[in-house]
Each structure stands twice: as structure tokens, then as C-alpha cells.
Design an enzyme around this catalytic site. Structure first.
Site, mmCIF file in Angstrom:
data_model
loop_
_atom_site.group_PDB
_atom_site.id
_atom_site.type_symbol
_atom_site.label_atom_id
_atom_site.label_comp_id
_atom_site.label_asym_id
_atom_site.label_seq_id
_atom_site.Cartn_x
_atom_site.Cartn_y
_atom_site.Cartn_z
ATOM 1 N N CYS B 408 -16.981 -52.098 49.402
ATOM 2 C CA CYS B 408 -16.787 -51.758 50.808
ATOM 3 C C CYS B 408 -17.287 -50.368 51.189
ATOM 4 C CB CYS B 408 -15.326 -51.946 51.216
ATOM 5 S SG CYS B 408 -14.162 -51.118 50.148
ATOM 6 N N ASP B 532 -15.406 -53.408 59.918
ATOM 7 C CA ASP B 532 -14.817 -53.700 58.622
ATOM 8 C C ASP B 532 -15.860 -54.222 57.641
ATOM 9 O OD1 ASP B 532 -13.304 -54.539 56.499
ATOM 10 O OD2 ASP B 532 -11.664 -55.305 57.762
ATOM 11 N N HIS B 534 -15.447 -55.541 54.845
ATOM 12 C CA HIS B 534 -14.939 -56.573 53.939
ATOM 13 C C HIS B 534 -15.270 -57.982 54.390
ATOM 14 C CE1 HIS B 534 -12.418 -52.962 53.496
ATOM 15 N NE2 HIS B 534 -12.563 -53.227 52.202
#
Lengths: 461, 576
Positions: B408, B532, B534
Site C-alpha cells: 500500500c 485508498d 488497498h
């Protein structure tokens, strides 16, 4: 179901006129063919090989020339048909046909029904095969259609005719075909276009010099790629390939409330335009090629083609493309055939102007369909009449030769200056070129002369 | 009758940044009975002027008037003479001294200036009404000796003379000439907005997409002659065979031309617009080639590429061909910055700034600025500050690389580097995980076996890599407990307002990218715009938005007891 062949009515009397009591006459069937139907526009007797005239030299191929001395003026039996001779005739005639028309097959006139005799059938098939082979030798002639070939037998005793179609692909099976003589067998759509060529072909320095013939073939290949990639637009309307040619112009008329005197649209010439795609590239690039020579193809090629009444846009565009290529290929082929020796001998700089023969058009009697003939520089319409007579068995008036479509080039235009038209004045700052300097000198001299003249004038008055 | 006047909001914004008295040129598009002003330029250079600049404008956008900033209109009548597109040039007077009613507009009608009122159109309004058409084609040319310029010129003249045909795949439309009106296809083109491709849902988003949704057009060249035309030679084809050694220049000229058209344009109008766009493109090319010829030897001569830009607030795309020589190119960029009143401390015309077209996007290419489709944060009276410019959204599993569970921070770093690329600060490619690991080993931060491992990295490492690979300075902001995040409003606002870069946040837990902040000073209410890394799915914007992979998060997003490190990349100065 077999094929149906429609032939112009007056061709029947032509066949009758070729009947002879003691032998056979062979000739070619010319016209357009579609999936199920053929439209015959002309029948042309193959001239007897022994005839002594100008055409003989060009017609006769080396293999048959010895043979020809012993061939009588007419053919006694089917087996005597000189197949390479007929094939050569077919090639010459193909050059004269507009795109979309082909040598559809052969006709035989004689005392008997050839189809009843196995040997005769074999012989006729072999003639057709030889024709196909010969026509296939220059693919840009588009001499072979992908349909079946026709064999028409006309019995001079019973005056009955039988037609069969021959499919080369299915092991030469003969199928019955229905032959009909009709007045105005089809209405023809006439399409016209004119291609303006101006393209420079270069011969890289590191490449071994090819023969002229090979170089011209390369040009043909390149032009063929261009022509085949082109989008064809008829009367400014882009249409789907499946649309009928008949539909062209309708949309326009619907909107304009159909003028009454405009109804006979089929007799009008449809004008076609060729658009060459310019597909995008990732980025610009430049390459410098050192060349030993250049060939510049320049001039206009007039194309006129005919498609049958129910033809689709695709048939029309294919015919048009084939016409352009067939015409260009015919000229170049005739040109290289006419050259006595290769001119690669002289290594020094020089300019040669190759003048392939130009196209003239001649309308068939009782039809608007025109065929082409090609005239070398210096030849006039009377030469066209000779070949029409010999190759198509046609008597036409000199006045019916349309000879102004493509003009004869003025060679002096190409020789006057080695730089000539192909290299206009150079504006780039290249010190190795001194032309610019020359021009300045000329310009200065002219200015000086003008000044002198002005002074003189001033003093005189 | 005076035309209606409309002015793009971007013009108003740019006016606000002008400080000094000056004379400027206005550019706009005329449609129906309106004039829409889209941009302006300053008179700054003797060599670069509005006439040349016009070649860089999409077709249909023309010089349309004069802008006077804090000055007298002495020579405007002379300036009006340059306006070809209308008989009624526009005069816009702008005053930097007052704040209210500081714009006055006049049309020049019958030798008189008549006051005109105007309406301001937002960029979104304009985007809804207009679109770009992008003509891409190639001309294969060759020339004996060096008359490359004449050859291109001739090609242009052919196109201008109606030798070109165009094909618009959208709607399967062929445009084959100005007289196409006779052939019955003069219907509306309706180049309606393709919401799917750009991921906009119809209602909530009020900005035009960053990736330009231009309609592509291809070109044909007519090789047949027109009926009754007298053009060209009349003789049958001959072949002039010249045996002489010479150098032949074979070149492929790329046309990449833009037109700015109404979405409901008529096919008949479009033909001449496309011809104009191709001609502007080729004239631009001629100028570029002329320049290259003057400075290069023939064997090193190249045709420079055509590139498009859309600097912020300029209001439309611009097309340029930069000199291949870097010094000269820099000089040209400086001129352009001044000419368009763009600050000199930020790149606008570098390779990274080249505009992205929907049609050029590879399948599964990272999305550009997904946050622009996110609805507003929903905080009353909020101060909002967001990332400035463009970035690409990097996340797990892209490029068939399985970094699920450990990559990440790498992805957040990639997003940041994409920002520096897209803003033109660097031309270095976005580094792979491996390159990032190698960089950290090279600087001695990690042992050799770190390369190829699946070890996490944190904000410090992200900072090291930015400093090492891009030479960028960073600031690290340490937050000892997540609760403190709620107090970062002013700091983040200041960062986005001055630096405008995406922020990487890591620490004890997962890494994220912060793209913006919204907070209310009095209530203390705060939200963070989070990207994000992820996300493991494919590049489908609606999914990304609806599942919250990019969106506003409350302070509860942060773990109360975890510590955080923020890596704040600093915008470099003065690299244009």
C-alpha cells in the site's frame, strides 16, 4: 439451377454470319457476370492465325509461330483449335474491356454439336483452361472472374445453340446454362472517374538495378495497394456495399420533389471519386534515402466502367478499381513489350520519358458500353480501328473513337531541364545547391536589362 | 444587431490574477448569435503574436477582440483589424483597481463602441455545450532534395482545396466536401456526452473530465479529379525516369488536429471546420520544420511531435510543436508562459503536462483524478482544500503485480510520483516496487535482501525515495495518536493551498493517500479526502466511488490510539 446468359439480340446475326460449311470458327464471349447471370455485350471471333497483317506480330507468341505456318485459314475440327492462340487473343481483348467485364468464355460455330463428343469437350475445356492461365499471368489485368466460364456451341447445320458453364474449381464439370438472345438485355449504369497520378518512386543507391520491367511492376504493385485501399464514393454519396447502384441519387431526388425531366436517370453517367485513407501514425518521421534514380508517374487515367442494372455498390466499386488497375497494367505491359532492349546501359545521368500508350474509348454498336484501345505516341484513331477490326471483329467509324479523354504528353516538358518540374526551386539553405545562385544571377541580369531598357526609353522620349 | 456575449468563468479567474496595465488579445468561438470568450493572451513578444498563436488554437476558436487592463484604448482600432472572424470585434476593459464591476464590454459596431452586457458560463456549462474533435492522420510524402517545406505546403493547399475527406466513426459519418449538403446527410451530429467512458454520473459532478473525451476523426485524400475540373495535367500517365544520384527525403507527417465544436453541430459545417483544423496543424508544422531546417544538418533533422496541452484555467486545449533543441524549447516555453500570463514557477508545457485523451488510454490504465467525481464532503461552511492538478490512482494488484497485503505505501508513493509527472516536474517513469526497493538499498536504508521482498515501507521511506529519485524535498509530520488528526485541518489546508501535492500517510497501520481536507473552523467538524491504495479491483470509477475507495472520511477513519506519519511532498519551484 444453371446460369442464365443474356446476350444482345444482334449478336445472333453475328454468329450466323460466321457460319461456314466446311469448318469451325472460334471466338470469345465478352461481358459481365454475376452470381447467377451473365450479360454478354460482345462476341469476338478469334482472327485466323495465318492472316498476314500488323496484328499478327504482336498476337503471335513464339511457341505458336512455327505452328502457325502450317495452320490453315480455318479450323477443320475442334481438335485443331490453337489454344495458345485463342488465349493470346483473350489477353489482348481483356486489355480492351472495362473493369468488371471479362472474357466470359468461348463460342464455337461449326457443323456439329461439340458437347456430344468427348474429345471435343476435352479440347474446349483445355482452351478455357489455357485462357484462364494466360489471363492470370498479370494479376493487375484482373482477367479472370471468379465465376464459371461459358462455352457456347452453335451448330451451323441445325442453327441450334447450346451453352454450358465450366467450373474450373470442381474438376471441370460442365453444367447446362440457358442462353437467351434479347434486345437490351440489361440497362447499364455508367461510372466514370479520372485519377490524377503524380507519384515519385525512388530507386535506392544500395539496391542492384532492376530491369525496367521489374521497376514498372513495382510501380504497379504500389499503385494497386493505393487503389485497393481507396474508398470509392459515387456521386458524393457514401453508401453501404450492399446498396444498389440504382439507389444512388434517389435520396437527393426525394428531397427535391423529383423533377419530371429527371426520370431517365439510368442514362446518366455516375461520377465516382477515390479517397485514399491516411491512417494515423504514432509520430512523424523522416528518412534520408540515397537514390540512384527516380521514376515519376504523372498523368491522368480516365476510367469508364459499366455495371448491370441490379448491381450493388460493391460490384460497382470493384469494377472501378479493377478498371483503373487493368488499364494501367495494360499500358505498362504494352510499353515494356514494345521496348526492344533494356536501356540500363548508359550509366551517365539522363532523363528518359517512358510514354506508355494512352487510352481511347470506342462505343460498341447498338450499346453505350465502351471498350478501350491503347494508342502509342504518334498513333492515331485509325490504328485503333485496325485493332478493333482484328481483335473484336468490329467495323467502326473513326469519328466514334473518343480520343480526347487522355491527351498525349509533350515530351519536351520533361526533357527541357534535368531538374524540370519534379524539383521546384529549392528554398532551403543548402550550400551545396547553387541553383539558387544561378537564379539570383538571372534575376539580377533581368533587373539590369530592365534598367537598361528604362534608361534607353527615357533617353528616346 | 449586437451578438450576445458570453464569457468563460476561466477568463474571469485569470483576469483576477493580472496585476499590471497591459493590452491583451481575446479568443473565442462564435455560435448562433453569440460570442463566447474563452481565453486571452498578453502582448509580450515581438516574435510571438496572436496570429501565430491562433495556429495553436483548436479550429473554430479565433481571435475575437482586445482586452485592455487599466489603460486607455488608443490603438484598439488597429488591433481590431487583426480580427477576421467577425465584423464586430469585442473590447473588454478590465480594472485591477476596483473590485466591483471591474469588467466593461463593448462591441465595435458601425465604427462605434456599443456597450454589451455579458453572461458568465462555467467550464462545466461550456463542456456540456461543446466538445473536441480530434483529427489524426498521416501524410506520406517524399521530396527530392530539400524542398520538404514546399511539399508540406502543397499537401496543405490540397486539403484546403477540398481534397480531403473525413470519417467520423461515431455515427458512421463520412464528410466528403462542403457540398455534402446535396447528398442528404446534413443531420445533426449530436456528439453527446459519453458519461460512461469518463465515469461521471449525470448529476452530482460539475467539472469537465480531466481526460479529454474528444471525438476521433480520420482522414482521406481524394486521388480522383472532380468532374469538369481543370486541375492538373490532362495527358495520359507517363513515367519520367531520371538517372541521377540524389538524396530523397521520405517523410511521414503526422496530423493531430483539434476542433472545438458544438455538440449539436451540423455535418455540413463540420467539413470546413475539420479542413481548418488540419490546415492550422500543418501551418504549425511548417513553422516548426522551417525552424528545424535552420538549425539542423539534414542528416540529423527530425520533425518534432505535435502535442496538446490544457493548462489550468486556459479554457481550451492548445496545440504546439516544440523545437527539438532543449534550450530553444525552454525559451519558447518561457514566451508561452508570459504570453498566457502563466506563472513562471510551475511547468505547464512539459511532456508530463501533455493532455490525456480518452481514446489514447490503455485498458486498465490507472484512473486520473477519481476524486473529482466524489460528491462534496457535506460540512456546513467548510474550508476546503484539495490536491492541485492531476495524479493517477495507483492501488494493489495493478500491472498484474500481486502486492496485496504489503504494497500500500508503494502504491501511495506511485500516486505521488504520478502527480509530479503529470504536473511536468519530472519525466521519470513511475517506479515499480522493485525500483523503489532498489533505491532504498542503494541509499543504505535497507539491506540487500530487501529487494524482491514483501516488506512494508513507511512514510520515511516514501520520503527518501522522493528525495532520491526525484530530488524533491519533503516534510514529515508526526501524529502520535490518531485522535490528533482532527486538529490537522489548518495544516492540511495550508499544504494543499500552497503545495497541492498528494500526501502519503502511514505509520503504525495501513498507508493511505490524502487528497484534500474540509473543515469548519468554528465547529471543528473535519473530513479527509482519502484515496485508498488497498483496492484490488479493476479501474472502474463507479465501483471505486460507491465502495468508498476514494471518498471523504470522518476523523473516525483514523485509529484513535495508533501513531501516524504524514509525508508531505513539497512542490519544486521554477522548473518550466
Amino acid at each position: 439451377m444453371g446460369r442464365t446468359v443474356y446476350a444482345e439480340e444482334y449478336l445472333l446475326s453475328y454468329l450466323m454470319s460466321l457460319m461456314r460449311p466446311d469448318g469451325y470458327t472460334i471466338g470469345l464471349i465478352l461481358g459481365q457476370s454475376t452470381a447467377q447471370k451473365d450479360y454478354v455485350v460482345h462476341l469476338a471471333r478469334t482472327p485466323p492465325p495465318a492472316a498476314k497483317d500488323v496484328i499478327e506480330e504482336t498476337l503471335i507468341s513464339s511457341t505458336t509461330s512455327i505452328h502457325s505456318d502450317t495452320t490453315p485459314k480455318y479450323i477443320k475440327t475442334i481438335n485443331d483449335i490453337p489454344d495458345t492462340w485463342v488465349a493470346d487473343h483473350a489477353k489482348h481483348v481483356t486489355r480492351m474491356l472495362p473493369g468488371g467485364m471479362w472474357v466470359l468464355g468461348i463460342f464455337v460455330i461449326g457443323p456439329g454439336d461439340s458437347f456430344n463428343d468427348n474429345n471435343s469437350v476435352l479440347r474446349l475445356k483445355s482452351v478455357v483452361t489455357t485462357i484462364r492461365k494466360n489471363l492470370g499471368s498479370n494479376k493487375y489485368l484482373y482477367g479472370n472472374n471468379d465465376k464459371e466460364n461459358l462455352i457456347l456451341n452453335f451448330n451451323s447445320i441445325t442453327q441450334k445453340f447450346i451453352c454450358k458453364s465450366l467450373d474450373i474449381d470442381t474438376a471441370g464439370m460442365l453444367k447446362p446454362a440457358e442462353w437467351k438472345f434479347q434486345a437490351k438485355a440489361t440497362k447499364w449504369h455508367q461510372l466514370e472517374t479520372c485519377i490524377g497520378f503524380d507519384r515519385l518512386f525512388v530507386i535506392p543507391l544500395d539496391k542492384n538495378p532492376d530491369t525496367l520491367k521489374k521497376q514498372l511492376q513495382d510501380i504497379l504493385k504500389s499503385i494497386s495497394e493505393t487503389v485497393n485501399s481507396a474508398l470509392i464514393v459515387i456521386e458524393g454519396e457514401h453508401r453501404s456495399p450492399d446498396d444498389a447502384v440504382e439507389a444512388i441519387g434517389r435520396r437527393k431526388k426525394d428531397r427535391r420533389e423529383m423533377k419530371s425531366n429527371d426520370s431517365n436517370s439510368i442514362d446518366k453517367t455516375l461520377h465516382a471519386s477515390l479517397y485514399v485513407p491516411c491512417p494515423k501514425i504514432p509520430s512523424s518521421n523522416v528518412s534520408l534515402v540515397s537514390c540512384s534514380a527516380s521514376m515519376r508517374l504523372v498523368g491522368q487515367l480516365v476510367s469508364r466502367t459499366f455495371v448491370h442494372q441490379k448491381a450493388s455498390i460493391e460490384e460497382a466499386t470493384t469494377a472501378l478499381k479493377q478498371d483503373i488497375m487493368r488499364s494501367l497494367a495494360s499500358r505498362l505491359e504494352m510499353h515494356w513489350d514494345s521496348l526492344i532492349e533494356e536501356e540500363n546501359g548508359s550509366p551517365e545521368e539522363n532523363v528518359t520519358l517512358h510514354e506508355p500508350p494512352r487510352r481511347v474509348l470506342v462505343a460498341l454498336p447498338q450499346s453505350k458500353v465502351t471498350l478501350s484501345d491503347y494508342l502509342f505516341p504518334g498513333e492515331g484513331p485509325q490504328e485503333a480501328l485496325v485493332s478493333l477490326q482484328e481483335l473484336l471483329d468490329l467495323e467502326v467509324q473513326e469519328s466514334s473513337v473518343q480520343k480526347e479523354l487522355e491527351l498525349q504528353a509533350d515530351p519536351s516538358e520533361f526533357y527541357e531541364d534535368n531538374e524540370g518540374e519534379t524539383a521546384p526551386m529549392d528554398r532551403a539553405k543548402d550550400p551545396t545547391e547553387n541553383n539558387q545562385l544561378d537564379l539570383y544571377v538571372i534575376a539580377l541580369s533581368l533587373a539590369f536589362l530592365a534598367l537598361v531598357a528604362a534608361v534607353l526609353l527615357h533617353q528616346l522620349y | 444587431m449586437a451578438p450576445k456575449l458570453k464569457i468563460s468563468s476561466s477568463v474571469i479567474q485569470r483576469l483576477g490574477k493580472l496585476k499590471n496595465p497591459s493590452t491583451c488579445r481575446l479568443y473565442g468561438v462564435i455560435f448562433d448569435d453569440s460570442l463566447l470568450v474563452l481565453s486571452f493572451s498578453l502582448d509580450v513578444s515581438n516574435t510571438y503574436n496572436s496570429r501565430i498563436f491562433q495556429l495553436s488554437l483548436p479550429a473554430e476558436i479565433y481571435l475575437c477582440g482586445v482586452l485592455i487592463v487599466d489603460g486607455e484604448e488608443e490603438d484598439i482600432y488597429k488591433a481590431f483589424k487583426d480580427v477576421d472572424v467577425t465584423d464586430n470585434p469585442l473590447l473588454l476593459k478590465y480594472s485591477t483597481k476596483i473590485t466591483e464591476c471591474n469588467i466593461e464590454t463593448f462591441f465595435y459596431i458601425h465604427q462605434k463602441l456599443e456597450i454589451a452586457s455579458f453572461e458568465i458560463l462555467s467550464e462545466y456549462d461550456i463542456w456540456q455545450k461543446f466538445t473536441y474533435i480530434r483529427l489524426e492522420a498521416n501524410l506520406s510524402l517524399n521530396s527530392q532534395r530539400w524542398n520538404i517545406l514546399e511539399t508540406i505546403e502543397e499537401a496543405r493547399k490540397n486539403i484546403a482545396a477540398g481534397k480531403a475527406g473525413f470519417y467520423l466513426p461515431k455515427g458512421n459519418v463520412y464528410l466528403l466536401g462542403e457540398d455534402a449538403v446535396d447528398t442528404g446527410n446534413s443531420e445533426l451530429l449530436n456528439l453527446s456526452i459519453n458519461y460512461e467512458g469518463i465515469g461521471h454520473s449525470k448529476h452530482d459532478v460539475k467539472t469537465p473530465p480531466r481526460v479529454v473525451d474528444a471525438f476521433s476523426v480520420s482522414m482521406y485524400l481524394k486521388v480522383s479529379k472532380d468532374r469538369l475540373s481543370d486541375e492538373g495535367v490532362k495527358y495520359a500517365p507517363v513515367i519520367q525516369h531520371v538517372k541521377r544520384e540524389f538524396d530523397c527525403l521520405e517523410f511521414q507527417v503526422k496530423i493531430d488536429a483539434l476542433a472545438f465544436v458544438r455538440r449539436d453541430i451540423l455535418t455540413t459545417t463540420l467539413y470546413s471546420t475539420l479542413v481548418e483544423s488540419a490546415c492550422r496543424n500543418l501551418r504549425l508544422l511548417e513553422r516548426a520544420v522551417q525552424h528545424e531546417l535552420s538549425v539542423h544538418k539534414m542528416d540529423s533533422f527530425k520533425i518534432p511531435d505535435i502535442v496538446h496541452f490544457r493548462p489550468q484555467n486556459i479554457g481550451h486545449l492548445l496545440t504546439f510543436i516544440f523545437p527539438t533543441n532543449e534550450e530553444t524549447a525552454l525559451e519558447f516555453r518561457r514566451t508561452l508562459h508570459d504570453f498566457l500570463a502563466l506563472p513562471r514557477n510551475q511547468p505547464y508545457f512539459r511532456n508530463g503536462n501533455i493532455v490525456k485523451f480518452q481514446g489514447d488510454m490503455r485498458k486498465n490504465e490507472p484512473l486520473i483524478n477519481p476524486h473529482e467525481s466524489v460528491p462534496s464532503p457535506g460540512i456546513v461552511d467548510a474550508k476546503v482544500a484539495l490536491v492541485d492538478g492531476l495524479y493517477a490512482y495507483y492501488h494493489y494488484m495493478q500491472d498484474n503485480f500481486d502486492d496485496n497485503g504489503w504494497g500500500c505505501a508503494y502504491r501511495s508513493l506511485q500516486t505521488i510520483i504520478s502527480w509530479f509527472r503529470l504536473q511536468g516536474y519530472t519525466e521519470k517513469s513511475v517506479p515499480t516496487h522493485n525500483t523503489i526497493q532498489k533505491c532504498l538499498v542503494d541509499i543504505g536504508d535497507k539491506p540487500y535482501d530487501f529487494i524482491g521482498s514483501k516488506q512494508w515501507i513507511g512514510s520515511m521511506e516514501v520520503g527518501f525515495v522522493l528525495e532520491t529519485l526525484l530530488g524533491i524535498t519533503i516534510k514529515i509530520n508526526r501524529v502520535s495518536v490518531g485522535e490528533e488528526m482532527a486538529s490537522l485541518g489548518p495544516m492540511l489546508e495550508s499544504h494543499f493551498a500552497t503545495q497541492g501535492t498528494p500526501i502519503m500517510i502511514g505509520g503504525g497501520v495501513l498507508a493511505h493517500t490524502i487528497l484534500g481536507v474540509a473543515y469548519n473552523e468554528t465547529t471543528g467538524d473535519i473530513k479527509f479526502l482519502i484515496l485508498d491504495p488497498h483496492y484490488t479491483g479493476v479501474e472502474i470509477l463507479p465501483t471505486i466511488l460507491s465502495k468508498g475507495w476514494c471518498g471523504w472520511k470522518t476523523k473516525d477513519f483514523w485509529k484513535k490510539d495508533a501513531f501516524y506519519n504524514l509525508c508531505l511532498p513539497q512542490r519544486p519551484v521554477s522548473r518550466i
